[in-house]
Motif scaffolding. Structure first.
Motif, mmCIF file in Angstrom:
data_model
loop_
_atom_site.group_PDB
_atom_site.id
_atom_site.type_symbol
_atom_site.label_atom_id
_atom_site.label_comp_id
_atom_site.label_asym_id
_atom_site.label_seq_id
_atom_site.Cartn_x
_atom_site.Cartn_y
_atom_site.Cartn_z
ATOM 1 N N ARG A 1 31.766 36.336 51.743
ATOM 2 C CA ARG A 1 32.281 34.860 52.223
ATOM 3 C C ARG A 1 33.332 34.855 53.113
ATOM 4 N NH1 ARG A 1 28.043 35.644 48.218
ATOM 5 N NH2 ARG A 1 28.274 34.375 47.333
ATOM 6 N N GLY A 2 33.670 35.917 54.104
ATOM 7 C CA GLY A 2 34.856 35.502 54.739
ATOM 8 C C GLY A 2 36.475 36.379 54.329
ATOM 9 N N HIS A 3 36.449 37.360 53.241
ATOM 10 C CA HIS A 3 37.739 37.345 52.684
ATOM 11 C C HIS A 3 37.870 38.450 53.015
ATOM 12 C CE1 HIS A 3 37.948 33.470 50.711
ATOM 13 N NE2 HIS A 3 36.864 33.555 50.260
ATOM 14 N N VAL A 4 39.458 39.353 52.532
ATOM 15 C CA VAL A 4 40.050 40.493 52.471
ATOM 16 C C VAL A 4 39.861 40.824 51.601
ATOM 17 C CG1 VAL A 4 41.066 42.225 53.680
ATOM 18 C CG2 VAL A 4 39.759 40.785 55.473
ATOM 19 N N CYS A 5 39.680 41.956 50.989
ATOM 20 C CA CYS A 5 39.953 42.323 49.940
ATOM 21 C C CYS A 5 40.385 43.358 49.740
ATOM 22 C CB CYS A 5 38.774 42.127 48.395
ATOM 23 S SG CYS A 5 39.427 42.626 47.092
ATOM 24 N N ASP A 6 41.396 43.881 49.742
ATOM 25 C CA ASP A 6 41.807 46.036 48.233
ATOM 26 C C ASP A 6 42.308 45.325 47.054
ATOM 27 O OD1 ASP A 6 43.217 45.356 51.360
ATOM 28 O OD2 ASP A 6 44.424 45.352 51.243
ATOM 29 N N SER A 7 41.172 46.977 47.246
ATOM 30 C CA SER A 7 41.536 46.778 45.606
ATOM 31 C C SER A 7 42.406 47.997 45.062
ATOM 32 C CB SER A 7 39.644 47.530 45.747
ATOM 33 O OG SER A 7 39.753 48.189 44.154
ATOM 34 N N PHE A 8 43.117 48.196 43.845
ATOM 35 C CA PHE A 8 43.637 48.841 43.614
ATOM 36 C C PHE A 8 42.586 48.824 42.303
ATOM 37 C CE2 PHE A 8 46.019 46.030 46.905
ATOM 38 C CZ PHE A 8 46.178 47.275 47.583
ATOM 39 N N PRO A 9 43.529 50.943 41.857
ATOM 40 C CA PRO A 9 42.958 51.159 40.348
ATOM 41 C C PRO A 9 44.419 50.632 39.290
ATOM 42 C CG PRO A 9 43.189 52.500 41.989
ATOM 43 C CD PRO A 9 43.284 51.545 42.838
ATOM 44 N N THR A 10 44.845 51.264 40.083
ATOM 45 C CA THR A 10 46.627 51.443 39.208
ATOM 46 C C THR A 10 47.299 50.195 39.070
ATOM 47 O OG1 THR A 10 47.616 52.480 40.358
ATOM 48 C CG2 THR A 10 46.215 53.565 38.788
ATOM 49 N N GLY A 11 47.769 49.523 38.161
ATOM 50 C CA GLY A 11 49.126 48.793 38.029
ATOM 51 C C GLY A 11 50.335 49.445 38.496
ATOM 52 N N ALA B 1 51.183 42.520 32.472
ATOM 53 C CA ALA B 1 52.394 43.245 32.763
ATOM 54 C C ALA B 1 51.926 43.246 33.956
ATOM 55 C CB ALA B 1 52.199 44.956 32.132
ATOM 56 N N VAL B 2 51.450 43.715 34.651
ATOM 57 C CA VAL B 2 51.058 43.255 36.290
ATOM 58 C C VAL B 2 51.487 42.314 36.382
ATOM 59 C CG1 VAL B 2 49.722 43.694 38.122
ATOM 60 C CG2 VAL B 2 50.129 45.309 36.191
ATOM 61 N N LEU B 3 51.457 40.865 35.606
ATOM 62 C CA LEU B 3 51.049 39.766 35.904
ATOM 63 C C LEU B 3 52.859 39.166 35.861
ATOM 64 C CD1 LEU B 3 50.816 36.768 37.222
ATOM 65 C CD2 LEU B 3 49.421 36.743 34.927
ATOM 66 N N GLU B 4 53.424 39.799 34.814
ATOM 67 C CA GLU B 4 54.542 38.954 34.335
ATOM 68 C C GLU B 4 55.529 39.471 35.226
ATOM 69 O OE1 GLU B 4 54.579 39.000 29.916
ATOM 70 O OE2 GLU B 4 54.691 41.025 30.104
ATOM 71 N N ASN B 5 55.430 41.383 36.136
ATOM 72 C CA ASN B 5 56.007 41.796 36.761
ATOM 73 C C ASN B 5 55.914 40.800 38.097
ATOM 74 O OD1 ASN B 5 57.101 43.856 38.886
ATOM 75 N ND2 ASN B 5 56.799 44.924 37.074
ATOM 76 N N VAL B 6 55.228 40.331 38.897
ATOM 77 C CA VAL B 6 54.593 39.990 39.758
ATOM 78 C C VAL B 6 55.345 37.769 40.341
ATOM 79 C CG1 VAL B 6 53.041 38.376 41.897
ATOM 80 C CG2 VAL B 6 52.878 40.837 40.576
ATOM 81 N N ALA C 1 46.866 33.412 40.689
ATOM 82 C CA ALA C 1 46.370 34.412 39.853
ATOM 83 C C ALA C 1 44.837 34.629 39.210
ATOM 84 C CB ALA C 1 47.106 35.316 39.143
ATOM 85 N N ILE C 2 44.268 34.914 39.027
ATOM 86 C CA ILE C 2 42.913 34.579 39.079
ATOM 87 C C ILE C 2 42.739 36.534 37.638
ATOM 88 C CG2 ILE C 2 40.218 34.512 38.144
ATOM 89 C CD1 ILE C 2 40.167 32.929 41.369
ATOM 90 N N PHE C 3 42.565 35.948 36.199
ATOM 91 C CA PHE C 3 42.051 37.101 35.533
ATOM 92 C C PHE C 3 40.685 36.884 35.240
ATOM 93 C CE2 PHE C 3 46.153 38.165 33.496
ATOM 94 C CZ PHE C 3 46.271 39.108 33.065
ATOM 95 N N LEU C 4 40.005 38.570 35.894
ATOM 96 C CA LEU C 4 38.923 38.552 35.493
ATOM 97 C C LEU C 4 38.572 40.519 34.780
ATOM 98 C CD1 LEU C 4 35.551 37.789 36.282
ATOM 99 C CD2 LEU C 4 36.361 40.226 38.483
ATOM 100 N N THR C 5 38.166 40.309 33.689
ATOM 101 C CA THR C 5 38.101 40.708 32.451
ATOM 102 C C THR C 5 37.334 40.876 31.453
ATOM 103 O OG1 THR C 5 39.210 41.658 30.224
ATOM 104 C CG2 THR C 5 40.019 39.302 31.097
ATOM 105 N N GLN C 6 37.428 41.908 30.634
ATOM 106 C CA GLN C 6 36.088 41.334 29.782
ATOM 107 C C GLN C 6 36.416 41.246 27.455
ATOM 108 O OE1 GLN C 6 35.040 45.548 28.673
ATOM 109 N NE2 GLN C 6 32.977 45.480 30.606
ATOM 110 N N ARG C 7 37.813 40.639 27.659
ATOM 111 C CA ARG C 7 38.528 40.579 27.000
ATOM 112 C C ARG C 7 38.051 38.698 27.068
ATOM 113 N NH1 ARG C 7 43.381 43.358 25.177
ATOM 114 N NH2 ARG C 7 44.171 42.370 24.036
ATOM 115 N N ASP C 8 37.859 37.932 26.301
ATOM 116 C CA ASP C 8 37.347 36.266 26.372
ATOM 117 C C ASP C 8 37.686 35.752 24.935
ATOM 118 O OD1 ASP C 8 35.233 37.536 24.620
ATOM 119 O OD2 ASP C 8 33.554 36.599 25.967
ATOM 120 N N ALA D 1 47.055 35.029 28.602
ATOM 121 C CA ALA D 1 46.907 34.786 29.846
ATOM 122 C C ALA D 1 47.675 33.755 31.161
ATOM 123 C CB ALA D 1 45.415 35.197 30.481
ATOM 124 N N LEU D 2 47.152 32.827 30.658
ATOM 125 C CA LEU D 2 47.220 31.514 30.927
ATOM 126 C C LEU D 2 48.806 31.406 31.063
ATOM 127 C CD1 LEU D 2 44.459 29.593 30.006
ATOM 128 C CD2 LEU D 2 45.766 30.305 32.198
#
Length: 242
Positions: free
Chosen positions: A23-33, A61-66, A76-83, A91-92
Motif C-alpha cells: 500500500r506504499g507504506h514503509v514499515c520498520d519492525s521491532f521484536p522488543t520494547g 508500558a511501551v505506549l506509556e513510555n512513548v 498508536a494502534i494496538f494489534l493484539t490477541q487480547r480482545d 489500552a485506550l
C-alpha cells in the motif's frame, strides 16, 4: 507513511510489513520494547502499531513510555490477541487511538491506518492554512507573512508546509530528504542543512513571528511555536545558524 511495528513473532511481522509495503507504506519492525523505544524516540515515524505481549515489557508500558517522552502525539494502534473489553479500555486509557484484535484482515488494517492518519492531520484537504502570521495557500502554493507574499522556490514551499504540518515533531534529515525531496537516505544530508538555513531567513522564523526552527544535534530539526519571552539570548545564538 513511515510506520513502527512492535511485533515479536517474525512471521506475523513480515506479513504485516508486506501488506503495508504493497500500500506504499514503509514499515520498520521491532521484536522488543526496548528496541522499539530506541527507534521511536530517536527517529521520525507517522504511526505506531503495538502488540501487547512481547518478551521484555508489555505493549502498554511501551505506549506509556512513548507518551511520556515524545513531545508530539504519535498515533498508536494496538494489534493484539487480547480482545476483552477490559483490555481495550486499558489500552485506550493509556493513549492508544485504535484497537484491532488478531488476526487482522489486511484491508481492515490498512483502512484503520488511513482513517487514523486523516484524523491526526485534519488540515490535509484545506486550501488555506493559517499558522500565526503565516498564511499558506496549498492550491496556489504560496505563503504570506503578515499579508505580504514571500518569494519562495517550489522546494522551499514544500519544506515549509511540511514543517508547519509537523510542528513540535523531531524531523530527521533522512526523513526530510525522503518526504520533501523524494531522495534516498544515502544522499548527502547537507542539502537539508543548506535549505534550513536559507528558510530561516526567507520566512523570518524568529520570536517576533512566533516560530523558530530548532536544530537537534546530530538528529534533525523541529519547528516550534514560541512567544518572544520563551527565547533566551543563549537559545537565540544556538539557533541562528545551522
Amino acid at each position: 507513511m513511515r510506520i513502527a511495528l512492535l511485533e515479536d513473532e517474525l512471521e506475523q511481522a513480515q506479513n504485516i510489513q508486506a501488506v503495508l509495503s504493497e500500500r506504499g507504506h514503509v514499515c520498520d519492525s521491532f521484536p522488543t520494547g526496548q528496541s522499539f523505544l530506541g527507534a521511536v524516540l530517536h527517529r521520525s515515524y507517522d504511526l505506531m502499531i503495538l502488540d501487547w505481549q512481547i518478551p521484555d515489557m508489555t505493549g502498554i508500558a511501551v505506549l506509556e513510555n512513548v507518551r511520556a517522552n515524545l513531545n508530539w502525539p504519535l498515533p498508536a494502534i494496538f494489534l493484539t490477541q487480547r480482545d476483552s473489553e477490559t483490555d481495550i479500555v486499558r489500552a485506550l486509557d493509556a493513549g492508544a487511538d485504535d484497537y484491532i484484535a488478531k488476526p487482522a484482515r489486511a484491508a481492515e488494517l490498512v483502512a484503520r491506518i488511513n482513517a487514523l492518519a486523516r484524523r491526526s492531520n485534519p488540515e490535509t484537504d484545506k486550501e488555506v492554512l493559517v499558522y500565526g502570521p503565516f498564511e499558506v495557500n496549498t492550491h496556489q502554493r504560496s505563503i504570506e507573512l503578515h499579508g505580504e507574499p514571500l518569494t519562495l522556490t517550489d522546494k522551499d514551499f514544500d519544506l515549509t508546509l511540511f514543517l508547519f504540518q509537523n510542528q513540535g515533531r523531531l524531523l530527521t534529515r533522512e526523513m526530510l530528504l525522503e518526504r520533501v525531496w523524494g531522495l534516498t537516505r544515502d544522499i548527502n544530508t547537507r542539502t537539508v542543512d543548506t535549505h534550513m538555513s536559507r528558510l530561516r531567513r526567507r520566512l523570518g522564523l524568529n520570536p517576533e513571528n512566533g516560530f523558530r526552527i530548532k536544530t537537534i544535534y546530530q538528529r534533525g530539526y523541529r519547528l516550534e511555536a514560541i512567544k518572544p519571552s520563551d527565547e533566551t539570548p543563549t537559545e537565540s545564538a544556538q539557533t541562528a545558524d545551522a
